[in-house]
Design a protein around this motif. Structure first.
Motif, PDB file in Angstrom:
ATOM      1  N   LEU A  41      16.423  10.083   8.138  1.00  0.00           N
ATOM      2  CA  LEU A  41      16.416  10.132   6.794  1.00  0.00           C
ATOM      3  C   LEU A  41      16.915   9.157   5.932  1.00  0.00           C
ATOM      4  O   LEU A  41      16.386   8.834   4.795  1.00  0.00           O
ATOM      5  CB  LEU A  41      17.036  11.713   6.393  1.00  0.00           C
ATOM      6  N   MET A  42      18.127   8.822   6.698  1.00  0.00           N
ATOM      7  CA  MET A  42      18.765   7.577   5.778  1.00  0.00           C
ATOM      8  C   MET A  42      18.092   6.322   5.889  1.00  0.00           C
ATOM      9  O   MET A  42      18.238   5.543   4.970  1.00  0.00           O
ATOM     10  CB  MET A  42      20.237   7.499   6.290  1.00  0.00           C
ATOM     11  N   MET A  43      17.258   6.369   6.976  1.00  0.00           N
ATOM     12  CA  MET A  43      16.759   4.909   7.347  1.00  0.00           C
ATOM     13  C   MET A  43      15.323   4.736   6.604  1.00  0.00           C
ATOM     14  O   MET A  43      14.545   3.723   6.342  1.00  0.00           O
ATOM     15  CB  MET A  43      16.506   4.677   8.567  1.00  0.00           C
ATOM     16  N   LEU A  44      14.833   6.100   6.418  1.00  0.00           N
ATOM     17  CA  LEU A  44      13.287   6.240   5.707  1.00  0.00           C
ATOM     18  C   LEU A  44      13.123   5.436   4.583  1.00  0.00           C
ATOM     19  O   LEU A  44      12.222   4.544   4.579  1.00  0.00           O
ATOM     20  CB  LEU A  44      12.995   7.659   5.206  1.00  0.00           C
ATOM     21  N   PRO A  45      14.005   5.382   3.352  1.00  0.00           N
ATOM     22  CA  PRO A  45      13.867   4.499   2.239  1.00  0.00           C
ATOM     23  C   PRO A  45      13.728   2.892   2.864  1.00  0.00           C
ATOM     24  O   PRO A  45      13.044   1.949   2.244  1.00  0.00           O
ATOM     25  CB  PRO A  45      14.982   4.704   1.370  1.00  0.00           C
ATOM     26  N   PHE A  46      14.490   2.556   3.844  1.00  0.00           N
ATOM     27  CA  PHE A  46      14.582   0.941   4.181  1.00  0.00           C
ATOM     28  C   PHE A  46      13.291   0.720   4.749  1.00  0.00           C
ATOM     29  O   PHE A  46      12.672  -0.295   4.383  1.00  0.00           O
ATOM     30  CB  PHE A  46      15.633   0.876   5.014  1.00  0.00           C
ATOM     31  N   TRP A  48      10.530   2.291   4.386  1.00  0.00           N
ATOM     32  CA  TRP A  48       9.499   2.228   3.172  1.00  0.00           C
ATOM     33  C   TRP A  48       9.472   0.950   2.386  1.00  0.00           C
ATOM     34  O   TRP A  48       8.596   0.395   2.073  1.00  0.00           O
ATOM     35  CB  TRP A  48       9.731   3.577   2.364  1.00  0.00           C
ATOM     36  N   LEU A  49      10.666   0.507   2.068  1.00  0.00           N
ATOM     37  CA  LEU A  49      10.817  -0.945   1.496  1.00  0.00           C
ATOM     38  C   LEU A  49      10.408  -1.913   2.072  1.00  0.00           C
ATOM     39  O   LEU A  49       9.645  -2.780   1.496  1.00  0.00           O
ATOM     40  CB  LEU A  49      12.527  -1.073   1.150  1.00  0.00           C
ATOM     41  N   ILE A  60      -0.480  -0.600  -2.445  1.00  0.00           N
ATOM     42  CA  ILE A  60       0.636  -0.194  -2.013  1.00  0.00           C
ATOM     43  C   ILE A  60       0.948   1.397  -2.131  1.00  0.00           C
ATOM     44  O   ILE A  60       1.899   1.760  -1.234  1.00  0.00           O
ATOM     45  CB  ILE A  60       1.853  -0.725  -3.288  1.00  0.00           C
ATOM     46  N   ASN A  61      -0.088   2.225  -2.789  1.00  0.00           N
ATOM     47  CA  ASN A  61       0.109   3.447  -2.825  1.00  0.00           C
ATOM     48  C   ASN A  61      -1.043   4.118  -1.700  1.00  0.00           C
ATOM     49  O   ASN A  61      -0.997   5.465  -1.658  1.00  0.00           O
ATOM     50  CB  ASN A  61      -0.348   4.106  -4.159  1.00  0.00           C
ATOM     51  N   TYR A  63      -1.119   3.869   1.466  1.00  0.00           N
ATOM     52  CA  TYR A  63      -0.428   4.197   2.998  1.00  0.00           C
ATOM     53  C   TYR A  63       1.195   4.722   2.658  1.00  0.00           C
ATOM     54  O   TYR A  63       1.826   3.988   1.932  1.00  0.00           O
ATOM     55  CB  TYR A  63      -0.658   3.233   3.683  1.00  0.00           C
ATOM     56  N   THR A  64       1.459   5.549   3.284  1.00  0.00           N
ATOM     57  CA  THR A  64       2.931   5.988   3.276  1.00  0.00           C
ATOM     58  C   THR A  64       4.033   4.936   3.674  1.00  0.00           C
ATOM     59  O   THR A  64       4.913   4.334   2.740  1.00  0.00           O
ATOM     60  CB  THR A  64       3.131   7.336   3.967  1.00  0.00           C
ATOM     61  N   PHE A  65       3.374   4.348   4.624  1.00  0.00           N
ATOM     62  CA  PHE A  65       4.079   3.230   5.376  1.00  0.00           C
ATOM     63  C   PHE A  65       3.523   2.101   5.323  1.00  0.00           C
ATOM     64  O   PHE A  65       2.513   1.674   4.592  1.00  0.00           O
ATOM     65  CB  PHE A  65       4.973   3.577   6.808  1.00  0.00           C
ATOM     66  N   TYR A 298       6.024  -3.941  -9.140  1.00  0.00           N
ATOM     67  CA  TYR A 298       6.685  -3.359  -8.335  1.00  0.00           C
ATOM     68  C   TYR A 298       6.895  -3.906  -7.013  1.00  0.00           C
ATOM     69  O   TYR A 298       7.733  -4.146  -6.286  1.00  0.00           O
ATOM     70  CB  TYR A 298       6.501  -2.023  -8.100  1.00  0.00           C
ATOM     71  N   LEU A 302      10.152  -5.025  -5.003  1.00  0.00           N
ATOM     72  CA  LEU A 302      10.748  -4.480  -3.906  1.00  0.00           C
ATOM     73  C   LEU A 302      10.984  -5.748  -2.958  1.00  0.00           C
ATOM     74  O   LEU A 302      11.812  -5.607  -2.288  1.00  0.00           O
ATOM     75  CB  LEU A 302       9.514  -3.736  -3.389  1.00  0.00           C
TER      76      LEU A 302
ATOM     77  N   TYR B 161       2.093   9.814  -4.642  1.00  0.00           N
ATOM     78  CA  TYR B 161       2.191   8.693  -3.715  1.00  0.00           C
ATOM     79  C   TYR B 161       3.583   8.450  -3.181  1.00  0.00           C
ATOM     80  O   TYR B 161       3.893   7.927  -2.116  1.00  0.00           O
ATOM     81  CB  TYR B 161       1.711   7.293  -4.477  1.00  0.00           C
ATOM     82  N   LYS B 166       5.747  13.225  -0.843  1.00  0.00           N
ATOM     83  CA  LYS B 166       4.983  13.494   0.461  1.00  0.00           C
ATOM     84  C   LYS B 166       5.774  14.092   1.544  1.00  0.00           C
ATOM     85  O   LYS B 166       5.356  15.034   2.178  1.00  0.00           O
ATOM     86  CB  LYS B 166       4.682  12.035   1.057  1.00  0.00           C
ATOM     87  N   TRP B 197      21.930  10.228  -0.910  1.00  0.00           N
ATOM     88  CA  TRP B 197      21.477   9.244  -0.121  1.00  0.00           C
ATOM     89  C   TRP B 197      22.478   7.977  -0.082  1.00  0.00           C
ATOM     90  O   TRP B 197      22.748   7.270   1.050  1.00  0.00           O
ATOM     91  CB  TRP B 197      20.115   8.604  -0.323  1.00  0.00           C
TER      92      TRP B 197
END
Lengths: 334, 326
Positions: A41-46, A48-49, A60-61, A63-65, A298, A302, B161, B166, B197
């Motif tokens: 969970l902590m790594m997910l935003p990274f 994603w980034l 950009i929108n 695909y989730t990743f 964006y 990013l 999105y 999600k 977080w």
């Protein structure tokens, strides 16, 4: 039921079964399962980034990743997306731009970032902000290291009139929130002529009570004999501090440097208030302009954020052990 | 007092074979024989004195004075007494900011810190190689500044999105279209989630360090005495980490009361719909830099200081009584 729900249910069920058969094994399983879940969970935003910064801004929108590898090389134009009709444009450069088709995974964000950015004050190249941030952070770290360690040494190893009062004053000053001083400091910086200079950021922060305490804590553990021996050998007080004491508090030095560097590298409020010329801005302020009210780039933002994380990450990996011991030394060794 | 360091030659002559023991005795008595040593600590602290005088004491006094004046432009100011304070205390926006700040402080106290402690306990259970890895993974958000986290999460909270939407949808089959940053009721929860977080790993490091300092033989003795896991936690572990826990509680409360950059950037340099993401510092910032009203800003600053002082004193007092009880 979504895949994630199924996965979690299976995970929980497995844990329950294990727990019933072999309680000890079940406990270890639960512990690891929870750690892995939280870690993910902590790594997910990274994750994603990183994936968002290499995706074409047009998708950009979509695909989730990352998009599946099979479409990495496909054109990033979405269905129904009307690009400029080629025959309506006469300018050859615009035609090239309009017909240029990028794949879904590309370096467009980084390429767009790494150019002269048009600002109200003229074009500024992105590397300029990185250099500014590197300079500011290094200078703040160097100044802070010198002055805070000097203060910490004085508070740890000298008995002088007013010492206990000073210690109490330092502690009390920690309870005053910095923002209370923000407005008056704004006027002081203005009157000193520091407005729009790095002095406005470097001088007020060049010595901190936090730093003094950190070094005091470390230097307290050094036996007085070493200092006395230095005095007998005829070393001056400053030389004792520089050549005898400082090498002995090396772990704390790296911890302090990392904490100060990180803090300056990520600081936003003060540079946002005190700096006005575009070519002087550090990374966080400049990047924040990319996603202002009128202008929301964006993808580029990013990519810039990813670049901004790299220097602190490298430093952190190099000095991880010292960093953690330095963070906690003030609170644990009471 | 002689503030100039003496040349090293002069010190040499002042020194006798017994100098070191004498100096030691004197220094512990609170006085030093050598004029050099007497001025040295003040010289070492000189940068601190200067910076503190110019950028702490003077602005502090100035803020006190400013709080009682109405400022218009850089020069003109009129004495208004307590009017700034009464304006702030009668402003509904102030109470909104106060409420939001308190909400955030309570959340970090009762959500974030227990989570940090829980993770620290999970990590502390056994020495293993994965420990370093997990510690790093959970701590790593702290490498990212609040500003970056703010904008990153603004994108994660995008309806339809956003990654967070999600994820919520995958877990609960609902909430994909939730406008976290557009719905006044959801703005503060969104700020709290982003801050979780960012900060859970930070406080975990403190708890982890405290847990490692606990005497293992005490835990073993409790185990032999037949204490269960919960009892061991309550009677050995918790008192053992009490000093650090107090420190973490007080510092994170002070930090919560100063919340600004995270919601400010999360809400695109604003305060959310209907000021739903306004914090006390954001309220102060509005006066100082959006409205150029330094007098009212100073008054807000003093109110905030008193709030923080009061709350931290209560917390320290509370932790003191609990420690005496056991």
């Amino acid at each position: 039921m979504s895949g994630l729900q199924t996965f979690l249910l299976v995970l929980a069920g497995l844990g329950l079964v294990l727990f019933l058969i072999r309680p000890k094994l079940g406990r270890a399983y639960v512990r690891y399962a929870m750690l892995i879940l939280v870690g993910t969970l902590m790594m997910l935003p990274f994750v994603w980034l990183i994936s968002a910064s290499v995706k074409d801004p047009d998708v950009i929108n979509d695909y989730t990743f990352l998009p599946p590898p099979s479409v990495w090389r496909s054109p990033s134009v979405r269905e129904g997306d009307q690009r400029v009709a080629v025959d309506e444009v006469t300018d050859q450069a615009l035609v090239n731009e309009a017909t240029r088709v990028e794949s879904t995974i590309n370096s467009r964000n980084f390429r767009d970032l790494w150019t002269d950015q048009q600002t109200p004050q003229g074009p500024v190249h992105f590397s300029r902000y990185i250099i500014n941030s590197l300079f500011l952070s290094s200078a703040a770290t160097t100044l802070g290291l010198i002055f805070s360690s000097m203060g910490g040494y004085a508070m740890a190893k000298y008995r002088f009139p007013g010492r206990s009062g000073l210690l109490a004053f330092m502690l009390a000053s920690l309870t005053i929130p910095g923002v209370v001083l923000l407005a008056p400091n704004f006027e002081i910086i203005y009157r000193l002529g520091f407005m729009d200079t790095y002095a406005a950021l470097l001088i007020p922060g060049c010595v901190s009570v936090f730093g003094i305490f950190l070094f005091r804590q470390a230097i307290l553990g050094i036996p007085d004999d070493i200092i006395e021996a230095g005095r007998i050998d005829g070393a001056g007080e400053f030389r004792i501090y520089l050549t005898l004491i400082m090498p002995l508090v090396r772990p704390m030095t790296s911890a302090f440097c990392l904490i100060t560097f990180l803090g300056t590298w990520n600081s936003f409020l003060a540079p946002n208030i005190f700096l006005q010329s575009q070519p002087k801005l550090p990374l966080p302020v400049a990047l924040n302009q990319l996603v202002g009210v009128y202008d929301q780039q964006y993808g580029i933002y990013l990519a810039g954020t990813l670049i901004a994380i790299v220097p602190p990450a490298i430093l952190f990996f190099a000095l991880q052990r010292e960093f953690i011991s330095g963070l906690t030394s003030g609170s644990v060794k009471q | 007092m002689n503030l100039e360091p003496r040349p090293p030659g002069l010190q040499e002559t002042a020194r006798s074979p017994h100098a070191s023991s004498r100096a030691l005795a004197r220094s512990s008595a609170g006085a030093s024989a050598r004029p050099y040593a007497a001025s040295a600590p003040y010289l070492f602290l000189l940068p601190y004195f200067i910076v503190t005088a110019v950028f702490f004491l003077y602005p502090l006094g100035y803020a006190t004075v400013l709080a009682f004046f109405q400022t218009s432009g850089p020069v003109r100011r009129t004495f208004v007494g307590l009017e700034n304070f009464s304006y702030v205390l009668n402003d509904p926006d102030f109470y909104k900011a106060l409420w939001n700040t308190l909400l955030f402080a309570v959340a970090s106290l009762f959500l974030q810190l227990p989570l940090s402690l829980g993770l620290a306990l999970l990590l502390n259970a056994r020495q293993d190689r994965l420990k370093g890895f997990f510690r790093l993974a959970i701590f790593s958000p702290n490498l990212v500044g609040q500003v970056f986290v703010g904008i990153l999460f603004a994108m994660l909270f995008t309806p339809q999105y956003g990654l967070f939407n999600k994820l919520v949808f995958a877990l609960f089959n609902t909430g994909l279209q939730e406008r976290w940053l557009g719905d006044p009721a959801l703005v503060m929860p969104a700020v709290i989630i982003a801050s979780l977080w960012l900060y859970v790993g930070f406080n975990m490091i403190y708890f982890l360090a405290a847990l490692q300092n606990i005497d293992q033989s005490l835990l073993e003795a409790a185990r032999i005495d037949g204490a269960g896991a919960w009892q061991r936690f309550l009677n050995v572990t918790l008192p053992g980490i009490a000093p650090v826990a107090t420190f973490v509680v007080v510092t994170s409360t002070i930090g919560s009361f100063q919340l600004f950059e995270l919601p400010y950037t999360l809400l695109r340099q604003g305060y959310g719909p209907n000021n739903s993401g306004l914090t006390i510092v954001g309220y102060l910032y509005q006066f100082a830099f959006d409205g150029a009203d330094l007098g009212t800003a100073a008054a807000v600053g003093w109110i905030l200081t008193l709030l923080i002082l009061g709350v931290s004193l209560i917390q320290i007092r509370l932790s003191g009584t609990t420690r005496k009880d056991r």
